[in-house]
Design an enzyme around this catalytic site. Structure first.
Site, PDB file in Angstrom:
ATOM      1  N   LYS A  32       5.439   9.980  -8.312  1.00  9.45           N
ATOM      2  CA  LYS A  32       4.752  10.829  -7.323  1.00  9.45           C
ATOM      3  C   LYS A  32       5.369  10.675  -5.928  1.00  9.45           C
ATOM      4  CE  LYS A  32       0.623   9.012  -7.887  1.00  9.45           C
ATOM      5  NZ  LYS A  32       0.746   7.982  -8.927  1.00  9.45           N
ATOM      6  N   ARG A 178       6.576  -5.099  -4.246  1.00 10.13           N
ATOM      7  CA  ARG A 178       5.273  -4.824  -3.636  1.00 10.13           C
ATOM      8  C   ARG A 178       4.232  -5.703  -4.309  1.00 10.13           C
ATOM      9  NH1 ARG A 178       3.561   1.340  -3.810  1.00 10.13           N
ATOM     10  NH2 ARG A 178       1.959   0.557  -5.193  1.00 10.13           N
ATOM     11  N   ARG A 189      -3.689  -1.767 -12.964  1.00  4.77           N
ATOM     12  CA  ARG A 189      -3.622  -0.411 -12.401  1.00  4.77           C
ATOM     13  C   ARG A 189      -3.546   0.627 -13.513  1.00  4.77           C
ATOM     14  NH1 ARG A 189       1.387  -1.178  -8.951  1.00  4.77           N
ATOM     15  NH2 ARG A 189       1.323   1.028  -8.519  1.00  4.77           N
TER      16      ARG A 189
HETATM   17  P1  ADP Z   1       0.443   3.776  -7.434  1.00  7.38           P
HETATM   18  O1  ADP Z   1       0.291   5.268  -7.506  1.00  7.38           O
HETATM   19  O2  ADP Z   1       1.812   3.347  -7.830  1.00  7.38           O
HETATM   20  O3  ADP Z   1      -0.685   3.049  -8.107  1.00  7.38           O
HETATM   21  P2  ADP Z   1      -0.404   3.802  -4.659  1.00  7.38           P
HETATM   22  O4  ADP Z   1       0.432   3.368  -3.524  1.00  7.38           O
HETATM   23  O5  ADP Z   1      -0.734   5.237  -4.773  1.00  7.38           O
HETATM   24  O6  ADP Z   1       0.342   3.274  -5.944  1.00  7.38           O
HETATM   25  O7  ADP Z   1      -1.809   3.000  -4.650  1.00  7.38           O
HETATM   26  C1  ADP Z   1      -1.872   1.602  -4.467  1.00  7.38           C
HETATM   27  C2  ADP Z   1      -3.326   1.145  -4.443  1.00  7.38           C
HETATM   28  O8  ADP Z   1      -4.035   1.771  -3.355  1.00  7.38           O
HETATM   29  C3  ADP Z   1      -4.163   1.483  -5.663  1.00  7.38           C
HETATM   30  O9  ADP Z   1      -3.981   0.548  -6.715  1.00  7.38           O
HETATM   31  C4  ADP Z   1      -5.585   1.429  -5.080  1.00  7.38           C
HETATM   32  O10 ADP Z   1      -6.014   0.091  -4.876  1.00  7.38           O
HETATM   33  C5  ADP Z   1      -5.400   2.037  -3.698  1.00  7.38           C
HETATM   34  N1  ADP Z   1      -5.580   3.525  -3.717  1.00  7.38           N
HETATM   35  C6  ADP Z   1      -4.635   4.456  -3.429  1.00  7.38           C
HETATM   36  N2  ADP Z   1      -5.139   5.706  -3.534  1.00  7.38           N
HETATM   37  C7  ADP Z   1      -6.442   5.558  -3.913  1.00  7.38           C
HETATM   38  C8  ADP Z   1      -7.481   6.469  -4.206  1.00  7.38           C
HETATM   39  N3  ADP Z   1      -7.310   7.806  -4.142  1.00  7.38           N
HETATM   40  N4  ADP Z   1      -8.696   5.963  -4.570  1.00  7.38           N
HETATM   41  C9  ADP Z   1      -8.910   4.654  -4.631  1.00  7.38           C
HETATM   42  N5  ADP Z   1      -7.966   3.720  -4.396  1.00  7.38           N
HETATM   43  C10 ADP Z   1      -6.738   4.163  -4.026  1.00  7.38           C
END
Ligand code: ADP
Length: 243
Positions: A32, A178, A189
């Site tokens: 993404k 990370r 996750r």
């Molecule tokens: P990835 O898509 O690789 O899991 P992100 O950078 O999008 O990584 O998200 C990292 C973390 O941020 C998630 O594991 C969660 O803890 C938090 N997070 C991000 N977006 C959301 C969301 N829309 N709702 C709840 N938690 C979120």
């Protein structure tokens, strides 16, 4: 965000007058973030990554950051009300008038419902791009992922290695894993994704109104390089831009 002529970057005369809400959907490691960057360049609208926004709050050490640190470290989602509020405020900034790219939001049914409500209220057109990737590909992508702690550029041992091992091409900073890309956290996750995020796709399938121009596009995001996957996305979205 306001009703405005879209005027996407490569399309001075856009075909629609509604702001575009492009939602990039897919599991952790589905690409993404990478595809968002291509789309920003192509369409000239901003990327809104909830993960980046939350990490920025942690970095600055404010109260929002303090409230989400533990959950993020554990690979759990943060509360819906908090991300809904962050996204709501962000999309009302002037640079989102013609549209925006959501990366990592919505991730739960409650977030998706709120998102639909906002899109309706703003007369925005919702386009979901679902990046479909096999489980084993996701695991190998995430385990090879490294990030520059200074500029945020992502690298991958296999698909996008830095020129010099372990060092950012752009600013020479030592790359890091990370915190939430560590193996146990990745598994957590992915469990969250299966349980809470996957049902969101069903929600879009059933609640999107075709007459409003909303749509869900499935893109195979396995086995090919990021440019090839971007070409696939572009061909699905060609009608959104002219020329
Ligand atoms: P990835 O898509 O690789 O899991 P992100 O950078 O999008 O990584 O998200 C990292 C973390 O941020 C998630 O594991 C969660 O803890 C938090 N997070 C991000 N977006 C959301 C969301 N829309 N709702 C709840 N938690 C979120």
């Amino acid at each position: 965000m306001a009703l405005s002529k879209r005027g996407l970057k490569s399309a001075p005369a856009a075909t629609s007058v509604k702001p575009l809400a492009l939602i990039l959907f897919g599991s952790p490691g589905s690409g993404k973030g990478t595809q968002s960057k291509y789309l920003v360049k192509w369409l000239g609208i901003p990327q809104i990554s909830t993960g980046d926004m939350l990490r920025e709050h942690i970095r600055t050490g404010d109260s929002i950051g303090a409230s989400v640190t533990d959950r993020m470290k554990a690979g759990s989602l943060v509360p819906d009300e908090l991300v809904n509020q962050l996204v709501f405020e962000r999309i009302h900034q002037p640079d989102c008038e013609r549209g925006f790219i959501l990366d990592g939001y919505p991730r739960t049914l409650a977030q998706a419902e709120e998102m639909m409500r906002v899109l309706k209220a703003e007369h925005a057109e919702g386009v979901v791009i679902h990046l479909v990737v096999d489980y084993n590909v996701i695991i190998s992508r995430i385990s090879g992922r490294r990030v520059c702690p200074k500029c945020g550029t992502l690298y991958n041992a296999v698909s996008r290695p830095p020129k010099v091992d372990g060092v950012c091409d752009l600013d020479g900073t030592a790359l890091v894993v990370r915190e939430d890309d560590k193996e146990e956290v990745v598994r957590q996750r992915l469990v969250q994704y299966e349980r809470q995020t996957q049902p969101v796709i069903e929600f879009f399938r059933t609640s999107f109104s075709r007459s409003n121009g909303d749509r869900l596009v499935e893109v195979k995001a396995n086995g090919d390089g990021p440019e090839t996957i971007f070409e696939r996305i572009k061909s699905e979205l060609q009608d959104l831009v002219q020329g």
